[in-house]
Design a protein around this motif. Structure first.
Motif, mmCIF file in Angstrom:
data_model
loop_
_atom_site.group_PDB
_atom_site.id
_atom_site.type_symbol
_atom_site.label_atom_id
_atom_site.label_comp_id
_atom_site.label_asym_id
_atom_site.label_seq_id
_atom_site.Cartn_x
_atom_site.Cartn_y
_atom_site.Cartn_z
ATOM 1 N N TYR A 102 1.079 -1.554 -0.078
ATOM 2 C CA TYR A 102 -0.147 0.090 -0.173
ATOM 3 C C TYR A 102 0.562 1.633 -0.057
ATOM 4 C CZ TYR A 102 -3.252 -3.098 1.373
ATOM 5 O OH TYR A 102 -4.659 -4.357 1.170
ATOM 6 N N LEU A 118 -0.951 8.058 -0.875
ATOM 7 C CA LEU A 118 -2.535 8.477 -1.462
ATOM 8 C C LEU A 118 -2.452 10.371 -2.876
ATOM 9 C CD1 LEU A 118 -3.915 9.041 2.060
ATOM 10 C CD2 LEU A 118 -4.196 7.319 1.254
ATOM 11 N N PRO A 145 -5.994 5.771 -3.021
ATOM 12 C CA PRO A 145 -4.216 5.134 -2.658
ATOM 13 C C PRO A 145 -3.832 4.707 -3.858
ATOM 14 C CG PRO A 145 -5.874 4.338 -1.126
ATOM 15 C CD PRO A 145 -6.100 4.874 -1.623
ATOM 16 N N ASN A 192 0.548 6.866 3.085
ATOM 17 C CA ASN A 192 -1.007 6.547 3.810
ATOM 18 C C ASN A 192 -0.890 6.699 5.337
ATOM 19 O OD1 ASN A 192 0.095 3.961 5.394
ATOM 20 N ND2 ASN A 192 1.434 3.454 3.715
ATOM 21 N N LEU A 195 -5.196 1.507 5.622
ATOM 22 C CA LEU A 195 -4.391 1.179 4.483
ATOM 23 C C LEU A 195 -4.694 1.137 2.775
ATOM 24 C CD1 LEU A 195 -2.275 -1.788 5.205
ATOM 25 C CD2 LEU A 195 -1.645 0.858 5.311
ATOM 26 N N GLY A 220 -7.389 3.308 2.914
ATOM 27 C CA GLY A 220 -8.524 4.119 2.653
ATOM 28 C C GLY A 220 -9.938 4.250 2.797
#
Length: 253
Positions: free
Chosen positions: A89, A92, A102, A116, A176, A178
């Motif tokens: 991950y 953003l 993300p 993140n 992670l 969102g």
């Protein structure tokens, strides 16, 4: 001057006193605090890692970070990827008037709007220009807000796929992916971030997707002056421009 300081932030809890650094090194400073701003007054390193206590910040991660910093000397901040449950991950991106999204797991190197919520890296020089965290925001929104304020100070945040950290066991999927930004209680802090750091057009689009924020948008609340003070402080002499906004946005924007 140390190469790295690592700030680990955590609410006071039964496990708070049980935390300990993963290793010790003279070139590394560790700070474990429930106050997000107190350690900022004690920076003695060129770079600062902000991390959730469940993130593994070890020698391997810091060695990779040192190589990335050397390879991208004009970058002021990095959004490391996080490995969790077999997936990676990253940072953003702006997603028009919607919640922040993300980037793809397969994304190549690119600038991002924010990291993140579990880890970020900032140079001490850009921290000096950006200032303190906004403690009026819930913890999961503070790095997002800080990264956007940093862009007004002239900084840029870079996502490098091979700079990654791991998360320990726990339920972090919402953070992670969102997903936490789609919850009802996220609307108000996101709106505050939009107001403080982004163009009026983006704020308007977000407001009309969430009409409960319309009274604030029209200035019908007691916090108007304080909110405007924050925006003025964040955007004074702003170096954020339309081209960089496009770089940190989803392709659909």
């Amino acid at each position: 001057m140390r190469q790295f300081d690592v700030f680990v932030f955590e609410k006071d809890s039964p496990r708070f006193e049980q935390w300990s650094p993963s290793f010790e090194d003279p070139a590394l400073g560790w700070f474990h605090d429930s106050d997000w701003n107190r350690p900022l007054h004690n920076i003695d390193a060129e770079w600062v890692v902000f991390a959730h206590p469940a993130v593994t910040v070890d020698r391997n991660f810091l060695n990779n970070l040192a190589q990335v910093i050397e390879g991208f000397p004009m970058v002021d901040a990095f959004a490391p990827r996080v490995k969790f449950n077999g997936h990676f991950y990253g940072g953003l991106q702006l997603n028009k008037g919607k919640e922040f999204a993300p980037i793809s797991e397969n994304e190549t190197m690119r600038f991002v709007a924010a990291p993140n919520p579990t880890i970020a890296v900032f140079s001490s020089r850009i921290i000096q220009r950006t200032g303190l965290f906004d403690l009026d925001l819930p913890p999961e929104f503070r790095l997002l807000d800080y990264a956007l304020r940093m862009t007004h100070a002239g900084g840029k945040m870079f996502n490098v796929p091979y700079l990654a950290a791991s998360l320990n066991e726990g339920d972090f999927t919402g953070l992670l992916t969102g997903q936490f930004m789609h919850e009802k209680q996220a609307i108000a802090p996101l709106w505050e971030i939009y107001y403080k750091t982004l163009p009026v057009g983006m704020l308007s689009a977000f407001t009309f997707r969430h009409l409960t924020m319309l009274p604030k948008f029209l200035g019908f609340d007691k916090s108007k002056k304080h909110r405007q003070f924050k925006r003025d402080k964040a955007t004074a002499l702003s170096k954020l421009n339309a081209d960089y906004l496009k770089e940190i946005s989803s392709k659909n924007v």
